[in-house]
Design an enzyme around this catalytic site. Structure first.
Site, PDB file in Angstrom:
ATOM      1  N   GLY A 219     -52.926 -29.259  67.297  1.00 33.74           N
ATOM      2  CA  GLY A 219     -51.759 -30.009  66.817  1.00 33.74           C
ATOM      3  C   GLY A 219     -51.529 -29.767  65.336  1.00 33.74           C
ATOM      4  O   GLY A 219     -52.328 -29.107  64.665  1.00 33.74           O
ATOM      5  N   GLN A 220     -50.441 -30.336  64.833  1.00 38.40           N
ATOM      6  CA  GLN A 220     -50.031 -30.081  63.445  1.00 38.40           C
ATOM      7  C   GLN A 220     -51.098 -30.526  62.434  1.00 38.40           C
ATOM      8  O   GLN A 220     -51.538 -29.754  61.586  1.00 38.40           O
ATOM      9  CB  GLN A 220     -48.766 -30.862  63.114  1.00 38.40           C
ATOM     10  CG  GLN A 220     -47.584 -30.616  63.998  1.00 38.40           C
ATOM     11  CD  GLN A 220     -46.397 -31.409  63.479  1.00 38.40           C
ATOM     12  OE1 GLN A 220     -45.820 -31.049  62.472  1.00 38.40           O
ATOM     13  NE2 GLN A 220     -46.041 -32.480  64.143  1.00 38.40           N
TER      14      GLN A 220
ATOM     15  N   ASP B 164     -61.503 -33.391  76.795  1.00 36.26           N
ATOM     16  CA  ASP B 164     -60.242 -34.041  77.191  1.00 36.26           C
ATOM     17  C   ASP B 164     -60.372 -35.524  76.856  1.00 36.26           C
ATOM     18  O   ASP B 164     -61.205 -36.232  77.421  1.00 36.26           O
ATOM     19  CB  ASP B 164     -60.022 -33.826  78.697  1.00 36.26           C
ATOM     20  CG  ASP B 164     -58.739 -34.492  79.182  1.00 36.26           C
ATOM     21  OD1 ASP B 164     -58.124 -35.260  78.401  1.00 36.26           O
ATOM     22  OD2 ASP B 164     -58.366 -34.252  80.335  1.00 36.26           O
TER      23      ASP B 164
ATOM     24  N   THR C 266     -48.257 -37.604  71.698  1.00 35.35           N
ATOM     25  CA  THR C 266     -47.168 -37.763  70.726  1.00 35.35           C
ATOM     26  C   THR C 266     -45.776 -37.532  71.330  1.00 35.35           C
ATOM     27  O   THR C 266     -44.798 -37.506  70.595  1.00 35.35           O
ATOM     28  CB  THR C 266     -47.359 -36.782  69.537  1.00 35.35           C
ATOM     29  OG1 THR C 266     -47.473 -35.464  70.068  1.00 35.35           O
ATOM     30  CG2 THR C 266     -48.577 -37.132  68.716  1.00 35.35           C
TER      31      THR C 266
ATOM     32  N   TYR D 196     -55.546 -41.623  62.761  1.00 39.82           N
ATOM     33  CA  TYR D 196     -54.156 -41.613  62.260  1.00 39.82           C
ATOM     34  C   TYR D 196     -53.276 -42.454  63.173  1.00 39.82           C
ATOM     35  O   TYR D 196     -53.416 -42.422  64.401  1.00 39.82           O
ATOM     36  CB  TYR D 196     -53.629 -40.180  62.185  1.00 39.82           C
ATOM     37  CG  TYR D 196     -54.419 -39.361  61.185  1.00 39.82           C
ATOM     38  CD1 TYR D 196     -54.051 -39.328  59.850  1.00 39.82           C
ATOM     39  CD2 TYR D 196     -55.577 -38.690  61.572  1.00 39.82           C
ATOM     40  CE1 TYR D 196     -54.802 -38.626  58.924  1.00 39.82           C
ATOM     41  CE2 TYR D 196     -56.332 -37.981  60.660  1.00 39.82           C
ATOM     42  CZ  TYR D 196     -55.942 -37.952  59.334  1.00 39.82           C
ATOM     43  OH  TYR D 196     -56.692 -37.266  58.413  1.00 39.82           O
TER      44      TYR D 196
ATOM     45  N   THR E 146     -49.114 -44.618  63.081  1.00 38.54           N
ATOM     46  CA  THR E 146     -47.707 -44.284  62.946  1.00 38.54           C
ATOM     47  C   THR E 146     -46.842 -45.443  62.449  1.00 38.54           C
ATOM     48  O   THR E 146     -47.161 -46.618  62.699  1.00 38.54           O
ATOM     49  CB  THR E 146     -47.171 -43.809  64.331  1.00 38.54           C
ATOM     50  OG1 THR E 146     -45.749 -43.732  64.285  1.00 38.54           O
ATOM     51  CG2 THR E 146     -47.561 -44.766  65.453  1.00 38.54           C
TER      52      THR E 146
ATOM     53  N   TYR F 266     -44.964 -45.459  73.122  1.00 39.11           N
ATOM     54  CA  TYR F 266     -45.813 -44.697  72.194  1.00 39.11           C
ATOM     55  C   TYR F 266     -46.332 -45.620  71.092  1.00 39.11           C
ATOM     56  O   TYR F 266     -47.542 -45.665  70.813  1.00 39.11           O
ATOM     57  CB  TYR F 266     -45.009 -43.536  71.610  1.00 39.11           C
ATOM     58  CG  TYR F 266     -45.642 -42.872  70.405  1.00 39.11           C
ATOM     59  CD1 TYR F 266     -46.732 -42.019  70.544  1.00 39.11           C
ATOM     60  CD2 TYR F 266     -45.134 -43.099  69.118  1.00 39.11           C
ATOM     61  CE1 TYR F 266     -47.305 -41.417  69.422  1.00 39.11           C
ATOM     62  CE2 TYR F 266     -45.692 -42.503  68.014  1.00 39.11           C
ATOM     63  CZ  TYR F 266     -46.779 -41.662  68.163  1.00 39.11           C
ATOM     64  OH  TYR F 266     -47.348 -41.071  67.059  1.00 39.11           O
TER      65      TYR F 266
ATOM     66  N   TRP G 143     -43.035 -39.191  60.457  1.00 39.02           N
ATOM     67  CA  TRP G 143     -42.203 -37.988  60.438  1.00 39.02           C
ATOM     68  C   TRP G 143     -43.020 -36.732  60.056  1.00 39.02           C
ATOM     69  O   TRP G 143     -42.702 -36.037  59.086  1.00 39.02           O
ATOM     70  CB  TRP G 143     -41.030 -38.174  59.462  1.00 39.02           C
ATOM     71  CG  TRP G 143     -40.049 -39.233  59.826  1.00 39.02           C
ATOM     72  CD1 TRP G 143     -40.233 -40.313  60.651  1.00 39.02           C
ATOM     73  CD2 TRP G 143     -38.689 -39.336  59.359  1.00 39.02           C
ATOM     74  NE1 TRP G 143     -39.095 -41.065  60.719  1.00 39.02           N
ATOM     75  CE2 TRP G 143     -38.132 -40.511  59.946  1.00 39.02           C
ATOM     76  CE3 TRP G 143     -37.908 -38.574  58.504  1.00 39.02           C
ATOM     77  CZ2 TRP G 143     -36.826 -40.898  59.694  1.00 39.02           C
ATOM     78  CZ3 TRP G 143     -36.607 -38.974  58.257  1.00 39.02           C
ATOM     79  CH2 TRP G 143     -36.078 -40.115  58.843  1.00 39.02           C
TER      80      TRP G 143
HETATM   81  N1  LIG Z   1     -45.631 -36.104  64.799  1.00 37.50           N
HETATM   82  C1  LIG Z   1     -45.159 -37.122  64.105  1.00 37.50           C
HETATM   83  O1  LIG Z   1     -43.990 -37.144  63.685  1.00 37.50           O
HETATM   84  C2  LIG Z   1     -46.043 -38.296  63.777  1.00 37.50           C
HETATM   85  C3  LIG Z   1     -45.490 -39.387  63.095  1.00 37.50           C
HETATM   86  C4  LIG Z   1     -46.318 -40.471  62.763  1.00 37.50           C
HETATM   87  C5  LIG Z   1     -47.653 -40.449  63.103  1.00 37.50           C
HETATM   88  N2  LIG Z   1     -48.158 -39.397  63.790  1.00 37.50           N
HETATM   89  C6  LIG Z   1     -49.582 -39.420  64.148  1.00 37.50           C
HETATM   90  O2  LIG Z   1     -50.215 -38.408  63.403  1.00 37.50           O
HETATM   91  C7  LIG Z   1     -51.290 -37.850  64.178  1.00 37.50           C
HETATM   92  C8  LIG Z   1     -51.139 -36.343  64.238  1.00 37.50           C
HETATM   93  O3  LIG Z   1     -49.921 -36.036  64.909  1.00 37.50           O
HETATM   94  P1  LIG Z   1     -49.456 -34.532  65.138  1.00 37.50           P
HETATM   95  O4  LIG Z   1     -48.000 -34.506  64.909  1.00 37.50           O
HETATM   96  O5  LIG Z   1     -50.367 -33.605  64.406  1.00 37.50           O
HETATM   97  O6  LIG Z   1     -49.706 -34.391  66.701  1.00 37.50           O
HETATM   98  P2  LIG Z   1     -49.435 -33.098  67.616  1.00 37.50           P
HETATM   99  O7  LIG Z   1     -49.000 -31.945  66.799  1.00 37.50           O
HETATM  100  O8  LIG Z   1     -48.593 -33.549  68.755  1.00 37.50           O
HETATM  101  O9  LIG Z   1     -50.897 -32.780  68.148  1.00 37.50           O
HETATM  102  C9  LIG Z   1     -51.536 -33.653  69.032  1.00 37.50           C
HETATM  103  C10 LIG Z   1     -52.907 -33.084  69.311  1.00 37.50           C
HETATM  104  O10 LIG Z   1     -53.566 -33.999  70.221  1.00 37.50           O
HETATM  105  C11 LIG Z   1     -54.127 -33.200  71.260  1.00 37.50           C
HETATM  106  N3  LIG Z   1     -54.259 -33.941  72.510  1.00 37.50           N
HETATM  107  C12 LIG Z   1     -53.286 -34.604  73.176  1.00 37.50           C
HETATM  108  N4  LIG Z   1     -53.795 -35.083  74.315  1.00 37.50           N
HETATM  109  C13 LIG Z   1     -55.095 -34.709  74.364  1.00 37.50           C
HETATM  110  C14 LIG Z   1     -56.135 -34.899  75.286  1.00 37.50           C
HETATM  111  N5  LIG Z   1     -55.986 -35.561  76.443  1.00 37.50           N
HETATM  112  N6  LIG Z   1     -57.368 -34.372  74.995  1.00 37.50           N
HETATM  113  C15 LIG Z   1     -57.561 -33.677  73.869  1.00 37.50           C
HETATM  114  N7  LIG Z   1     -56.605 -33.453  72.951  1.00 37.50           N
HETATM  115  C16 LIG Z   1     -55.382 -33.965  73.193  1.00 37.50           C
HETATM  116  C17 LIG Z   1     -53.148 -32.052  71.440  1.00 37.50           C
HETATM  117  O11 LIG Z   1     -53.772 -31.034  72.170  1.00 37.50           O
HETATM  118  P3  LIG Z   1     -52.901 -30.044  73.104  1.00 37.50           P
HETATM  119  O12 LIG Z   1     -52.342 -29.003  72.178  1.00 37.50           O
HETATM  120  O13 LIG Z   1     -53.899 -29.500  74.053  1.00 37.50           O
HETATM  121  O14 LIG Z   1     -51.834 -30.876  73.749  1.00 37.50           O
HETATM  122  C18 LIG Z   1     -52.889 -31.706  69.973  1.00 37.50           C
HETATM  123  O15 LIG Z   1     -53.942 -30.922  69.461  1.00 37.50           O
HETATM  124  C19 LIG Z   1     -51.253 -38.569  65.518  1.00 37.50           C
HETATM  125  O16 LIG Z   1     -52.147 -39.639  65.482  1.00 37.50           O
HETATM  126  C20 LIG Z   1     -49.851 -39.117  65.613  1.00 37.50           C
HETATM  127  O17 LIG Z   1     -49.786 -40.275  66.416  1.00 37.50           O
HETATM  128  C21 LIG Z   1     -47.389 -38.306  64.108  1.00 37.50           C
END
Ligand SMILES: NC(=O)c1ccc[n+]([C@@H]2O[C@H](COP(=O)([O-])OP(=O)(O)OC[C@H]3O[C@@H](n4cnc5c(N)ncnc54)[C@H](OP(=O)(O)O)[C@@H]3O)[C@@H](O)[C@H]2O)c1
Length: 325
Positions: A10-11, A38, A64, A101, A103, A133, A158
């Site tokens: 993920g990001q 997992d 996410t 982390y 949100t 979510y 974001w």
């Molecule tokens: N994106 C946003 O705009 C945003 C905003 C506010 C807060 N956040 C928070 O910031 C944090 C990082 O977000 P991000 O944007 O980096 O998320 P992301 O890019 O969607 O990445 C999510 C990661 O979680 C992994 N994952 C999901 N389900 C899984 C499972 N069952 N077992 C193992 N790994 C799993 C995914 O693996 P796969 O690649 O295998 O799916 C991926 O590596 C999160 O806590 C999110 O809630 C994000």
């Protein structure tokens, strides 16, 4: 320091993986992919933690897919609420720390002053998620706090990056394909580059590594914090900034599209989203002395592919010593 890191596809997880090896003290980073760990498999998660015996678990992994979560509540709950609860429980047994982390979506997004101007949420504000979510992320936070483990819960908003799936890359793609774009202009917040979030996390971690006594450090600094760049924008203005910057740097390969702003009501999606996602970072700045950049600075760095650091960071003061495995 033995660090178990989740979500590296993920990001944020990916950005953390590239920043962690530059911590001042040695860090052995174990970062299993979903195929090996997992998070919806409770037994596998407990086994992974008890086998590796981390000093610290860093959990940027999450379910996410905000809209899909409305119809996959159980799956989202397993990953966003149950998995962090297990991490917290196992961390407490081991005396390890947990950085998790969360949100802006834990809030209802209607905080404003008497004149109706949006106000930034503080850590003391009441939560009230509008969608599944947000509810599952809040449940994850609550389980961590209730567990009594040493923790930092870093709420952000974001998130974008030049890696993975996000608004920044989507806008660049659409700008290369289309001549007109319509983007929502009545949801306000602050964009956060995953790279800056990782740099800020590592600065906090460097402070932990340099503390005389880790337990005292967690007692003093553990808790919930808002981690965000500064400034305020909406999705339309963010899209405009992305496309203008890309155009200036000749990254579109064609004329920039015309962008118009629309209310969220004209772009129906399954999950309700907050109108106000602004997060106050006063508590974070006071605790860790971090300097908070304007979101446009981190956007510029992301566009140029430059890795960010926080100003005069502790975590860049010594040679790279860590290793990833
Ligand atoms: N994106 C946003 O705009 C945003 C905003 C506010 C807060 N956040 C928070 O910031 C944090 C990082 O977000 P991000 O944007 O980096 O998320 P992301 O890019 O969607 O990445 C999510 C990661 O979680 C992994 N994952 C999901 N389900 C899984 C499972 N069952 N077992 C193992 N790994 C799993 C995914 O693996 P796969 O690649 O295998 O799916 C991926 O590596 C999160 O806590 C999110 O809630 C994000």
């Amino acid at each position: 320091m033995r660090i178990l890191l989740t979500g590296t596809s993920g990001q944020l997880g990916n950005a953390l993986l590239s920043h962690l090896p530059r911590l001042p003290a040695t860090a052995v980073v174990h970062a299993p992919q979903r195929a090996k760990l997992d998070l919806s498999n409770a037994t596998q998660l407990r086994q992974c933690i008890t086998d590796f015996k981390p000093d610290l678990i860093i959990n940027p992994a999450a379910y996410t897919a905000v809209d899909l979560a409305e119809s996959e509540a159980e799956k989202a709950h397993a990953i966003n609420a149950i998995a962090p609860a297990i991490m917290a429980e196992e961390a407490r047994k081991l005396g390890a720390g947990l950085i998790h982390y969360s949100t802006d979506y834990v809030f209802s997004g209607d905080k404003s002053d008497a004149e109706g101007n949006w106000q930034a949420y503080t850590e003391a504000d009441a939560t009230g998620p509008l969608n599944v979510y947000g509810q599952t992320k809040l449940a994850g936070e609550q389980a961590i706090v209730a567990s009594g483990c040493q923790h930092l819960i870093l709420r952000t908003s974001w998130v974008y990056s030049n890696f993975g799936k996000n608004f920044f890359l989507t806008m660049l793609k659409l700008a290369r394909e289309r001549d007109q774009l319509r983007v929502v202009n009545d949801q306000w917040g602050t964009p956060n580059s995953a790279d800056w979030l990782a740099a800020a996390t590592c600065e906090i971690l460097a402070q932990l590594q340099q503390a005389n006594d880790a337990v005292t450090w967690w007692q003093e600094f553990g808790g919930v914090y808002h981690l965000s760049a500064s400034g305020k924008t909406n999705w339309f203005a963010f899209a405009t900034a992305i496309i203008e910057l890309a155009d200036q740097q000749n990254k579109l390969g064609k004329a920039a599209p015309q962008i118009s702003g629309i209310p969220a009501s004209e772009y129906p999606v399954p999950a309700r989203r907050p109108h106000n996602s602004l997060l106050s970072t006063e508590k974070l700045q006071t605790a860790f002395g971090l300097s908070i950049p304007d979101w446009r600075i981190t956007l510029d760095a992301c566009m140029q592919g430059v890795q960010l650091s926080v100003s005069e960071p502790l975590y860049l003061t010594t040679q790279a010593q860590g290793q990833a495995k």
